[in-house]
Design a protein around this motif. Structure first.
Motif, PDB file in Angstrom:
ATOM      1  N   GLU A   1       0.830  -1.202   0.000  1.00 26.68           N
ATOM      2  CA  GLU A   1       0.000   0.000   0.000  1.00 26.68           C
ATOM      3  C   GLU A   1       0.867   1.256   0.000  1.00 26.68           C
ATOM      4  OE1 GLU A   1      -3.509   0.253   0.054  1.00 26.68           O
ATOM      5  OE2 GLU A   1      -3.355  -1.894  -0.392  1.00 26.68           O
ATOM      6  N   LYS A   2       0.424   2.258  -0.730  1.00 21.10           N
ATOM      7  CA  LYS A   2       1.108   3.553  -0.714  1.00 21.10           C
ATOM      8  C   LYS A   2       1.048   4.156   0.688  1.00 21.10           C
ATOM      9  CE  LYS A   2       1.417   6.601  -4.586  1.00 21.10           C
ATOM     10  NZ  LYS A   2       0.709   7.440  -5.549  1.00 21.10           N
ATOM     11  N   ASN A   3      -0.136   4.079   1.292  1.00 18.50           N
ATOM     12  CA  ASN A   3      -0.349   4.580   2.653  1.00 18.50           C
ATOM     13  C   ASN A   3      -1.091   3.503   3.443  1.00 18.50           C
ATOM     14  OD1 ASN A   3      -0.901   5.907   5.020  1.00 18.50           O
ATOM     15  ND2 ASN A   3      -2.308   7.391   4.110  1.00 18.50           N
ATOM     16  N   PRO A   4      -0.358   2.656   4.163  1.00 24.24           N
ATOM     17  CA  PRO A   4      -1.009   1.568   4.897  1.00 24.24           C
ATOM     18  C   PRO A   4      -2.018   2.039   5.939  1.00 24.24           C
ATOM     19  CG  PRO A   4       1.389   1.401   5.050  1.00 24.24           C
ATOM     20  CD  PRO A   4       1.076   2.641   4.314  1.00 24.24           C
ATOM     21  N   LEU A   5      -1.875   3.259   6.407  1.00 27.16           N
ATOM     22  CA  LEU A   5      -2.818   3.779   7.403  1.00 27.16           C
ATOM     23  C   LEU A   5      -4.227   3.903   6.835  1.00 27.16           C
ATOM     24  CD1 LEU A   5      -0.646   6.492   9.180  1.00 27.16           C
ATOM     25  CD2 LEU A   5      -1.301   4.242  10.053  1.00 27.16           C
ATOM     26  N   GLU A   6      -4.344   3.934   5.524  1.00 28.67           N
ATOM     27  CA  GLU A   6      -5.667   4.020   4.900  1.00 28.67           C
ATOM     28  C   GLU A   6      -6.491   2.750   5.124  1.00 28.67           C
ATOM     29  OE1 GLU A   6      -5.131   5.055   0.793  1.00 28.67           O
ATOM     30  OE2 GLU A   6      -4.748   7.156   1.263  1.00 28.67           O
ATOM     31  N   LEU A   7      -5.870   1.693   5.617  1.00 24.09           N
ATOM     32  CA  LEU A   7      -6.600   0.457   5.898  1.00 24.09           C
ATOM     33  C   LEU A   7      -7.160   0.436   7.316  1.00 24.09           C
ATOM     34  CD1 LEU A   7      -4.296  -2.083   4.034  1.00 24.09           C
ATOM     35  CD2 LEU A   7      -6.371  -0.944   3.216  1.00 24.09           C
ATOM     36  N   PHE A   8      -7.019   1.551   8.023  1.00 27.12           N
ATOM     37  CA  PHE A   8      -7.596   1.752   9.356  1.00 27.12           C
ATOM     38  C   PHE A   8      -8.644   2.859   9.250  1.00 27.12           C
ATOM     39  CE2 PHE A   8      -3.380   0.046   9.996  1.00 27.12           C
ATOM     40  CZ  PHE A   8      -3.548  -0.873  11.017  1.00 27.12           C
ATOM     41  N   PRO A   9      -9.726   2.792  10.048  1.00 27.25           N
ATOM     42  CA  PRO A   9     -10.777   3.805   9.964  1.00 27.25           C
ATOM     43  C   PRO A   9     -10.231   5.215  10.203  1.00 27.25           C
ATOM     44  CG  PRO A   9     -11.480   1.991  11.356  1.00 27.25           C
ATOM     45  CD  PRO A   9     -10.016   1.785  11.064  1.00 27.25           C
TER      46      PRO A   9
END
Length: 99
Positions: free
Chosen positions: A64-72
């Motif tokens: 993922e480019k931004n893994p934090l996007e997989l968290f709400p």
């Protein structure tokens, strides 16, 4: 932890079941640049015990480019719908490829 994994694998073998270790990374791994993990030690144990690993960090989050996007809302907590979808697809693909 090694003893628990060894007992779990033995029980699975006795029951004729497959045993997998699924590593689910935490929010902190991606939020904190100084995050320290014991996962490398866990991987050594898994290799010693010949336990199959499904590394969700490697297979999903690392891509993922931004893994934090997989968290709400990119905030601390469980994964969001997209995160769980990608994780479940990855686990499914691993399980069907091992059969």
């Amino acid at each position: 932890m090694k003893k628990i994994l060894e007992l779990s694998k033995n029980l699975s073998n006795e029951k004729g079941a497959n045993f997998y270790f699924v590593y689910l990374p935490t929010y902190s791994r991606y939020k904190n640049s100084d995050f320290k993990s014991n996962f490398e030690n866990v991987k050594i144990i898994l290799e010693e015990l010949n336990i199959k690993l499904i590394d969700i960090h490697k297979e999903v989050f690392k891509k993922e480019k931004n893994p934090l996007e997989l968290f709400p809302f990119e905030m601390l907590g469980h994964y969001n719908i997209d995160g769980y979808k990608k994780i479940s697809e990855t686990v499914h693909n691993f399980l069907t490829s091992y059969e």
